[in-house]
Design an enzyme around this catalytic site. Structure first.
Site, mmCIF file in Angstrom:
data_model
loop_
_atom_site.group_PDB
_atom_site.id
_atom_site.type_symbol
_atom_site.label_atom_id
_atom_site.label_comp_id
_atom_site.label_asym_id
_atom_site.label_seq_id
_atom_site.Cartn_x
_atom_site.Cartn_y
_atom_site.Cartn_z
ATOM 1 N N GLU A 103 0.604 -0.835 -0.146
ATOM 2 C CA GLU A 103 0.167 -0.369 -0.175
ATOM 3 C C GLU A 103 0.972 1.400 0.138
ATOM 4 O O GLU A 103 2.443 1.437 0.653
ATOM 5 C CB GLU A 103 -1.260 0.362 1.261
ATOM 6 C CG GLU A 103 -1.652 1.246 1.472
ATOM 7 C CD GLU A 103 -2.489 1.905 0.106
ATOM 8 O OE1 GLU A 103 -2.442 3.289 0.207
ATOM 9 O OE2 GLU A 103 -2.690 1.227 -0.304
ATOM 10 N N ARG B 205 -18.028 4.076 3.826
ATOM 11 C CA ARG B 205 -17.335 2.427 2.901
ATOM 12 C C ARG B 205 -16.277 1.915 4.147
ATOM 13 O O ARG B 205 -15.912 0.987 3.671
ATOM 14 C CB ARG B 205 -15.968 3.513 2.471
ATOM 15 C CG ARG B 205 -15.112 2.805 1.571
ATOM 16 C CD ARG B 205 -14.495 4.266 0.847
ATOM 17 N NE ARG B 205 -14.167 3.860 -0.753
ATOM 18 C CZ ARG B 205 -14.000 3.107 -1.839
ATOM 19 N NH1 ARG B 205 -16.018 3.425 -1.908
ATOM 20 N NH2 ARG B 205 -13.958 2.743 -2.618
ATOM 21 N N TYR C 109 -28.866 8.768 1.549
ATOM 22 C CA TYR C 109 -29.131 7.630 1.670
ATOM 23 C C TYR C 109 -28.734 7.395 3.019
ATOM 24 O O TYR C 109 -27.922 7.885 3.230
ATOM 25 C CB TYR C 109 -29.306 5.752 1.378
ATOM 26 C CG TYR C 109 -27.970 6.214 0.184
ATOM 27 C CD1 TYR C 109 -26.826 5.644 1.696
ATOM 28 C CD2 TYR C 109 -26.987 6.707 -0.572
ATOM 29 C CE1 TYR C 109 -25.212 5.257 1.022
ATOM 30 C CE2 TYR C 109 -26.249 5.949 -1.056
ATOM 31 C CZ TYR C 109 -24.880 6.126 -0.736
ATOM 32 O OH TYR C 109 -23.456 5.390 -1.472
ATOM 33 N N ASP D 62 -11.110 -1.610 -10.135
ATOM 34 C CA ASP D 62 -10.652 -0.458 -10.313
ATOM 35 C C ASP D 62 -8.920 -0.325 -11.594
ATOM 36 O O ASP D 62 -9.670 0.486 -12.698
ATOM 37 C CB ASP D 62 -10.782 1.165 -10.148
ATOM 38 C CG ASP D 62 -11.895 1.519 -9.370
ATOM 39 O OD1 ASP D 62 -12.984 0.955 -10.148
ATOM 40 O OD2 ASP D 62 -12.188 2.209 -8.322
#
Length: 395
Positions: free
Chosen positions: A31, A105, A214, A291
């Site tokens: 990362e 998330r 939402y 992605d």
């Protein structure tokens, strides 16, 4: 046991690590940031996403943090008319085997991260920015920004929209800028009037704009996301946006939607990007995921679900020795490319045909959507929400 390097410690990268470790491989997640953390607001998870999470062993942990939505509601953003509603309880859950839910998330990322920490075959390395790779017949080298190199039996590029691994593997330049700007805000639910606390994903569609909201965080917060088709030509990522800028970007917004938009604070903006589908995500011992392979606009709410499906498929095909990775990666590519390509293109088309029309085109859209029964709406999403082998295209 093989050693698989994974570039990127986001949702897709962590899910891939879990899937590979379940096959007995050592997974090293590289990362670029020092800390493994996830920014961002809300994510929608369809039944296919929960099916993938279950196969990774973290489905219940995510369910415990989710808000289970009663319906997807499509509204005319200028007139306030309810155009169509797709119920997500009862027959929907019975048909697709799982709920439709929304989460912050971090409430998706957290259980994946915990599962990685708990698995002795997963190693998490922060501050390790992969900028390229080299390979030979015996393995692959991940090239890091600090000049170091790490060797493994394979490399998974899960490093997102601006993937360095993709740049080397596909070489198709920067992402496609959609020309759409999205403004996001999260507010405490206690600030929302009681009559506007709907347990729905609600979309207000207007001429060259739409507005979605939402509940998230177990219902403690309201996620606001307002998108403007403004021809934006430059990449913007999380830049603060003035409240007056946001309120001025949605001319003609009806009274109820306007009340909700006015509640937003500390807005940030992004310019949405995706890429055209490509047929090949593999290069010998190197493969793309999420992605990095098939970035898509948010309009089908399937980006995270597609990354989870990738991770499950890749992991389940990785029941092999180190020398078999090139063949298994090719099979994964073949299984996934048609489904993900269709999702990319459908996401684009939803913005054009459903969310942003004006005048007669908007009236025609309203007539079309309002004519569908609940079962017919479920039929429309069955290829996405009902998938279990993650190769279904519905064609």
């Amino acid at each position: 046991m093989a050693s698989v390097l994974i570039a990127g410690g986001g949702i897709g990268g962590l899910a891939a690590a879990i899937g590979l470790a379940r096959q007995g491989h050592r997974a090293v997640v590289l990362e670029r940031r020092e800390e493994f953390s996830e920014l961002g607001a809300g994510i929608q998870i369809g039944p296919n996403g929960f099916a993938a999470l279950d196969r990774l062993g973290v489905g219940q942990a995510v369910r415990d943090l989710a808000v289970y939505i009663d319906e997807l509601r499509f509204m005319d953003g200028t007139t306030g008319e309810r155009v169509a509603s797709m119920p997500l309880t009862g027959g929907y859950r019975a048909r697709f085997g799982n709920p439709y839910a929304v989460v912050q998330r971090v409430d998706l990322y957290g259980p994946l991260l915990a599962a990685c920490h708990d698995d002795p075959l997963v190693e998490l390395r922060g501050g390790s920015h992969v900028i390229g790779y080299e390979q030979d017949s015996g393995g692959v080298l991940a090239l890091l920004a600090d000049g170091s190199r790490l060797r493994g039996d394979a490399l998974v590029g899960a490093d997102g929209l601006h993937s360095s691994v993709r740049a080397r593997l596909v070489g198709d330049g920067g992402p496609r800028i959609s020309g759409h700007t999205i403004f996001r805000s999260v507010i405490p639910m206690e600030r929302v009037p009681e009559d506007l606390r709907w347990n729905t994903v609600t979309l207000w569609a207007g001429p060259k704009w739409h507005f979605v909201h939402y509940p998230i965080g177990g219902g403690a917060y309201l996620n606001l996301a307002a998108t403007r088709d403004d021809g934006a030509a430059d990449v913007v990522t999380g830049r603060p946006a003035a409240r007056e800028t946001v309120l001025g970007a949605f001319p003609g917004l009806g009274a109820t939607a306007g009340r909700l938009l006015e509640l937003g604070e500390e807005w940030r903006e992004w310019v949405l990007c995706d890429r055209d589908p490509v047929g090949d995500w593999t290069d010998g011992r190197v493969v793309l995921l999420g992605d990095a392979a098939h970035p898509m606009l948010q309009y089908a709410a399937q980006g995270a679900c597609m990354a989870l499906e990738d991770a499950v498929t890749l992991g389940e095909l990785a029941d092999c020795g180190p020398g078999e990775f090139p063949q298994r990666f090719e099979k994964y590519n073949a299984v996934r490319r048609a489904r993900t390509a269709r999702t990319q293109l459908v996401s684009r088309e939803m913005g054009r045909r459903l969310y942003h029309p004006a005048g007669p085109d908007a009236l025609a859209r309203n007539r079309m959507l309002s004519a569908f029964s609940a079962d017919e709406l479920h039929d429309k999403v069955a290829w996405l929400h009902g998938a279990r082998d993650f190769s279904e295209t519905g064609l």
